[in-house]
Design a protein around this motif. Structure first.
Motif, PDB file in Angstrom:
ATOM      1  N   GLY A 488       0.814  -1.213   0.000  1.00 55.13           N
ATOM      2  CA  GLY A 488       0.000   0.000   0.000  1.00 55.13           C
ATOM      3  C   GLY A 488       0.847   1.263   0.000  1.00 55.13           C
ATOM      4  O   GLY A 488       2.073   1.235  -0.125  1.00 55.13           O
ATOM      5  N   GLN A 489       0.137   2.365   0.141  1.00 52.91           N
ATOM      6  CA  GLN A 489       0.781   3.682   0.112  1.00 52.91           C
ATOM      7  C   GLN A 489       1.384   4.019   1.474  1.00 52.91           C
ATOM      8  O   GLN A 489       0.995   3.445   2.479  1.00 52.91           O
ATOM      9  N   ILE A 490       2.270   4.994   1.454  1.00 54.73           N
ATOM     10  CA  ILE A 490       2.776   5.530   2.719  1.00 54.73           C
ATOM     11  C   ILE A 490       1.707   6.485   3.258  1.00 54.73           C
ATOM     12  O   ILE A 490       1.335   7.430   2.570  1.00 54.73           O
ATOM     13  N   PRO A 491       1.205   6.245   4.464  1.00 51.38           N
ATOM     14  CA  PRO A 491       0.140   7.121   4.964  1.00 51.38           C
ATOM     15  C   PRO A 491       0.610   8.569   5.083  1.00 51.38           C
ATOM     16  O   PRO A 491       1.736   8.835   5.497  1.00 51.38           O
ATOM     17  N   MET A 492      -0.315   9.428   4.733  1.00 52.19           N
ATOM     18  CA  MET A 492      -0.088  10.874   4.809  1.00 52.19           C
ATOM     19  C   MET A 492       0.435  11.312   6.175  1.00 52.19           C
ATOM     20  O   MET A 492       1.307  12.158   6.286  1.00 52.19           O
ATOM     21  N   SER A 493      -0.093  10.676   7.219  1.00 50.08           N
ATOM     22  CA  SER A 493       0.228  11.137   8.583  1.00 50.08           C
ATOM     23  C   SER A 493       1.710  10.983   8.911  1.00 50.08           C
ATOM     24  O   SER A 493       2.210  11.600   9.850  1.00 50.08           O
ATOM     25  N   ASP A 513       3.246   6.745  -5.707  1.00 56.68           N
ATOM     26  CA  ASP A 513       4.121   7.666  -6.427  1.00 56.68           C
ATOM     27  C   ASP A 513       4.355   8.930  -5.613  1.00 56.68           C
ATOM     28  O   ASP A 513       4.736   9.953  -6.134  1.00 56.68           O
ATOM     29  N   ASN A 514       4.069   8.861  -4.337  1.00 58.04           N
ATOM     30  CA  ASN A 514       4.146  10.106  -3.572  1.00 58.04           C
ATOM     31  C   ASN A 514       5.022   9.984  -2.313  1.00 58.04           C
ATOM     32  O   ASN A 514       4.569  10.221  -1.216  1.00 58.04           O
ATOM     33  N   ILE A 515       6.263   9.595  -2.495  1.00 59.37           N
ATOM     34  CA  ILE A 515       7.168   9.575  -1.343  1.00 59.37           C
ATOM     35  C   ILE A 515       7.843  10.921  -1.153  1.00 59.37           C
ATOM     36  O   ILE A 515       8.723  11.065  -0.320  1.00 59.37           O
ATOM     37  N   SER A 516       7.405  11.911  -1.926  1.00 58.57           N
ATOM     38  CA  SER A 516       8.085  13.203  -1.859  1.00 58.57           C
ATOM     39  C   SER A 516       7.949  13.860  -0.492  1.00 58.57           C
ATOM     40  O   SER A 516       8.752  14.698  -0.126  1.00 58.57           O
ATOM     41  N   MET A 517       6.933  13.444   0.284  1.00 62.68           N
ATOM     42  CA  MET A 517       6.775  14.064   1.604  1.00 62.68           C
ATOM     43  C   MET A 517       8.013  13.872   2.474  1.00 62.68           C
ATOM     44  O   MET A 517       8.272  14.643   3.372  1.00 62.68           O
ATOM     45  N   PHE A 518       8.817  12.821   2.201  1.00 63.10           N
ATOM     46  CA  PHE A 518      10.011  12.622   3.024  1.00 63.10           C
ATOM     47  C   PHE A 518      11.048  13.708   2.801  1.00 63.10           C
ATOM     48  O   PHE A 518      12.015  13.811   3.531  1.00 63.10           O
TER      49      PHE A 518
HETATM   50  C1  LIG Z   1      -0.352   9.316  -1.587  1.00 62.34           C
HETATM   51  O1  LIG Z   1      -1.337   9.004  -2.529  1.00 62.34           O
HETATM   52  C2  LIG Z   1      -2.492   8.351  -2.019  1.00 62.34           C
HETATM   53  C3  LIG Z   1      -3.389   8.017  -3.144  1.00 62.34           C
HETATM   54  O2  LIG Z   1      -3.388   9.007  -4.098  1.00 62.34           O
HETATM   55  C4  LIG Z   1      -3.163   9.249  -0.991  1.00 62.34           C
HETATM   56  O3  LIG Z   1      -4.250   8.579  -0.414  1.00 62.34           O
HETATM   57  C5  LIG Z   1      -2.176   9.593   0.077  1.00 62.34           C
HETATM   58  O4  LIG Z   1      -2.722  10.505   1.008  1.00 62.34           O
HETATM   59  C6  LIG Z   1      -0.929  10.220  -0.528  1.00 62.34           C
HETATM   60  N1  LIG Z   1       0.049  10.448   0.494  1.00 62.34           N
HETATM   61  C7  LIG Z   1       0.727  11.554   0.561  1.00 62.34           C
HETATM   62  C8  LIG Z   1       1.707  11.624   1.650  1.00 62.34           C
HETATM   63  O5  LIG Z   1       0.588  12.435  -0.237  1.00 62.34           O
END
Ligand SMILES: *[C@@H]1O[C@H](CO)[C@@H](O)[C@H](O)[C@H]1NC(C)=O
Ligand SMILES: *[C@@H]1O[C@H](CO)[C@@H](O)[C@H](O)[C@H]1NC(C)=O
Ligand SMILES: *[C@@H]1O[C@H](CO)[C@@H](O)[C@H](O)[C@H]1NC(C)=O
Ligand SMILES: *[C@@H]1O[C@H](CO)[C@@H](O)[C@H](O)[C@H]1NC(C)=O
Ligand SMILES: *[C@@H]1O[C@H](CO)[C@@H](O)[C@H](O)[C@H]1NC(C)=O
Ligand SMILES: *[C@@H]1O[C@H](CO)[C@@H](O)[C@H](O)[C@H]1NC(C)=O
Ligand SMILES: *[C@@H]1O[C@H](CO)[C@@H](O)[C@H](O)[C@H]1NC(C)=O
Ligand SMILES: *[C@@H]1O[C@H](CO)[C@@H](O)[C@H](O)[C@H]1NC(C)=O
Ligand SMILES: *[C@@H]1O[C@H](CO)[C@@H](O)[C@H](O)[C@H]1NC(C)=O
Ligand SMILES: *[C@@H]1O[C@H](CO)[C@@H](O)[C@H](O)[C@H]1NC(C)=O
Ligand SMILES: CC(=O)N[C@H]1CO[C@H](CO)[C@@H](O)[C@@H]1O
Length: 564
Positions: A488-493, A513-518
């Motif tokens: 799965g994805q890396i949680p936003m939190s 595709d969104n590991i840029s938060m690191f």
């Molecule tokens: C990464 O992408 C997923 C699905 O688009 C999204 O639910 C999630 O919040 C995103 N995480 C970050 C850190 O942007």
């Protein structure tokens, strides 16, 4: 009735007043006052020339018009002379270290009546003034720890006839200790820890029979420990840790029957632990860890009634855990890991009610946990480590009885099943369950803990996604989950986890595709390799990032990134 009491009471008060007047009426000799004022002036000049770098110390009471026996940090005797100077921490620490040279002490050497001089924690640099100290023949107590004194110990210091207490710890003193150390006359405490002394420990030191505390730790001493150490019959504490001492621990160590603390960890001692240590009836702390000691732990170790801490880890000790240990009714810490110990882990260990830290197993160990499902511990452990101990089946439920538990390491066993709910509720700071066969998902309530700092679950078969609430674990600093089947994805939190220092999610099936938060959180160690991440690589990483591993993922659109 009242009047009959008034008169004696009044006389009593008058006596009290006279008494206090006579105390404050001592005045120090003029030359001693001048010496202190000279010292204050020199110090003030240093302060002035560094006015931006540190706050001036309060020596306001050192006023030329008052009696110096009333000054702060000064104590006089009834024979009207200064006997004590408590000049610790008068040069405060600062980012811009102030250069204070040892000649600042010169005026003090005129105060020949000094019995106690404490100049610790002052960053004083340069050699120890030899002639000056040679003149302070009344000195009983000299504390110079935490300075920048360099060079060697002057013989004048060693020959001070009344010196009982000498603390030179935490300085860059160097050189060998010569035979002259045998000349200490009445020394009871010698602290030389955290210096750069080298060479062997001269056997003459063992002639200083008055010694009660000897601290040679954290130096570069090498060679063997002479059997003559046994002559120090009054020794209560011996610290030899963090040196390069080798050879056997001499049997004569057992002659030090007043010893309460023996630290020889982090040396290169070999051979057996002398059985004579069972003579050390007063022993409370025994730390022999990280040497090359072999053979069995002396069977009589449990005959030392006051023993509270036994640290023998990182040696090559063999045989079982001696059964006499169950008689140690004050034992608090037992560290035996990384040895070649064998046999069953005895259940009586968990009956030692005082035990709070137990560390078993590790590299080389053949200690085995025999399925003891009905164990009812009487101890209350704060730290439990049983790595490579052959634990199998579910994580033992009895651990839930350990209400004080704060650190649990059961790595390198064959534990199965899910992460238990009872373990989540225990609110533990450090959980290490790596290298087992655990399955299921990582329970979300775990991350509601405000205590969790370390979670290491590598190389199990945990699956599912990281819980969305993971970012609530606000104190988590190490999250090590590599080698599972997490996806799965890396949680936003996770972008809120500003305490995180180490993040290892490698060798899972994480995607997205969104590991840029690191790029936004300060994270010294990140390993995201061997997952299914794709897309943009963060273009900037914090300057705190020391290690970043992204290999083994899908193609990234951007190949270069920079650290700011
Ligand atoms: C990464 O992408 C997923 C699905 O688009 C999204 O639910 C999630 O919040 C995103 N995480 C970050 C850190 O942007
Ligand atoms: C000792 O300290 C002084 C003052 O910092 C310095 O000038 C000198 O070079 C040092 N000597 C040695 C042997 O390190
Ligand atoms: C120490 O005493 C000698 C002889 O009394 C004297 O000459 C010398 O100046 C003194 N040294 C110091 C530093 O006080
Ligand atoms: C063990 O001792 C050696 C020196 O003998 C030292 O280099 C090493 O760091 C020590 N290991 C631990 C874990 O303290
Ligand atoms: C052990 O400690 C107690 C309490 O501190 C003390 O009275 C006793 O003398 C010590 N030594 C032995 C051998 O019990
Ligand atoms: C524990 O102490 C008792 C009483 O001193 C003694 O009889 C017993 O043998 C000891 N047990 C062990 C295992 O040493
Ligand atoms: C531990 O203590 C309990 C309760 O006193 C006792 O029943 C049990 O036999 C003890 N176990 C061991 C191995 O000594
Ligand atoms: C340990 O004992 C329990 C209960 O008797 C059992 O369910 C479990 O499978 C055993 N584990 C092993 C590894 O024998
Ligand atoms: C966990 O420990 C923290 C810190 O000691 C405390 O504030 C919190 O209430 C505890 N939570 C539980 C569920 O015991
Ligand atoms: C790990 O668990 C997954 C299911 O979650 C399973 O398909 C896989 O075979 C397991 N791997 C191992 C090595 O047990
Ligand atoms: C006086 C005394 O106790 N001497 C002992 C010192 O240690 C050696 C070695 O253990 C013994 O042989 C001595 O009897």
């Amino acid at each position: 009735m009242a009047t009959t009491f008034t008169t004696p009471l009044l006389i009593f008060y008058i006596f009290l007043m006279l008494d206090s007047i006579s105390i404050s009426s001592f005045s120090c000799p003029l030359h001693q006052k001048q010496a202190l004022l000279h010292f204050k002036t020199t110090l003030a000049a240093i302060h002035d020339s560094n006015s931006n770098s540190f706050q001036s110390v309060e020596l306001n009471s050192w006023n030329p018009s008052s009696d110096c026996c009333t000054w702060d940090r000064v104590v006089c005797s009834t024979t009207t002379a200064i006997t004590e100077l408590n000049l610790y921490s008068i040069v405060p620490e600062s980012d811009n270290p102030v250069l204070v040279f040892s000649d600042i002490l010169t005026p003090l050497f005129h105060i020949r009546s000094l019995k106690l001089l404490d100049i610790s924690n002052n960053q004083i640099a340069g050699r120890i003034p030899s002639d000056g100290f040679g003149n302070l023949t009344q000195l009983v107590h000299l504390d110079m720890m935490l300075n920048n004194f360099n060079g060697s110990i002057p013989s004048q210091l060693i020959q001070l006839p009344n010196l009982q207490y000498l603390d030179l710890s935490v300085n860059p003193l160097l050189g060998k200790l010569g035979p002259e150390v045998g000349s200490f006359r009445s020394l009871t405490t010698l602290r030389l820890g955290y210096n750069n002394f080298q060479g062997s420990i001269p056997r003459q030191l063992f002639e200083v029979k008055s010694l009660r505390i000897l601290d040679l730790s954290n130096n570069f001493f090498q060679g063997v420990l002479s059997s003559e150490v046994g002559k120090l019959k009054n020794l209560e504490r011996l610290y030899l840790d963090e040196n390069f001492l080798s050879g056997n621990v001499p049997d004569e160590i057992g002659n030090l029957t007043k010893l309460t603390e023996l630290y020889i960890k982090n040396n290169q001692f070999s051979g057996r632990i002398p059985g004579s240590i069972t003579n050390l009836k007063e022993l409370e702390i025994l730390d022999l860890s990280n040497n090359s000691l072999s053979m069995q732990i002396p069977a009589g170790i449990g005959r030392l009634p006051n023993m509270t801490i036994i640290e023998l880890s990182k040696n090559q000790l063999t045989g079982p855990i001696p059964s006499s240990i169950q008689n140690l009714s004050k034992l608090e810490t037992l560290r035996l890991q990384h040895n070649n110990l064998a046999g069953d882990i005895p259940t009586w260990l968990f009956n030692i009610t005082t035990l709070s830290g137990l560390f078993l197993g590790g590299e080389g160990s053949s200690l085995m946990w025999n399925n003891k499902t009905d164990l009812v511990p009487r101890c209350s452990l704060a730290q439990l480590s049983m790595t490579s101990c052959g634990l199998s089946g579910k994580i033992p439920k009895w651990i839930s009885s350990q209400k004080e538990l704060d650190f649990l390491d059961l790595s390198l066993n064959q534990l199965e099943g899910r992460f238990p709910d009872w373990l989540v509720e225990m609110n533990i700071s450090g959980i290490v369950l790596s290298d087992n066969k655990l399955t299921g998902s990582i329970p979300p309530p775990l991350f509601e803990s405000l205590k969790l700092q370390l979670l290491a679950l590598s190389r199990n078969n945990f699956s599912g996604e990281l819980p969305e609430n993971i970012g609530n674990a606000g104190r988590l600093s190490m999250l090590i989950l590599s080698g599972n089947s997490l996806s799965g994805q890396i949680p936003m939190s996770m972008s809120n986890m500003y305490r995180l220092q180490v993040l290892d999610l490698s060798r899972n099936r994480f995607s997205g595709d969104n590991i840029s938060m690191f790029g936004d959180i300060i994270l010294p160690y990140i390993d995201l390799s061997y997952n299914d991440f794709f897309g943009n690589i963060p273009t900037t990483f914090s300057s705190e990032t020391l290690i970043l591993s992204l290999g083994g993922n899908k193609v990234f659109r951007r190949a270069a990134f920079k650290f700011d």
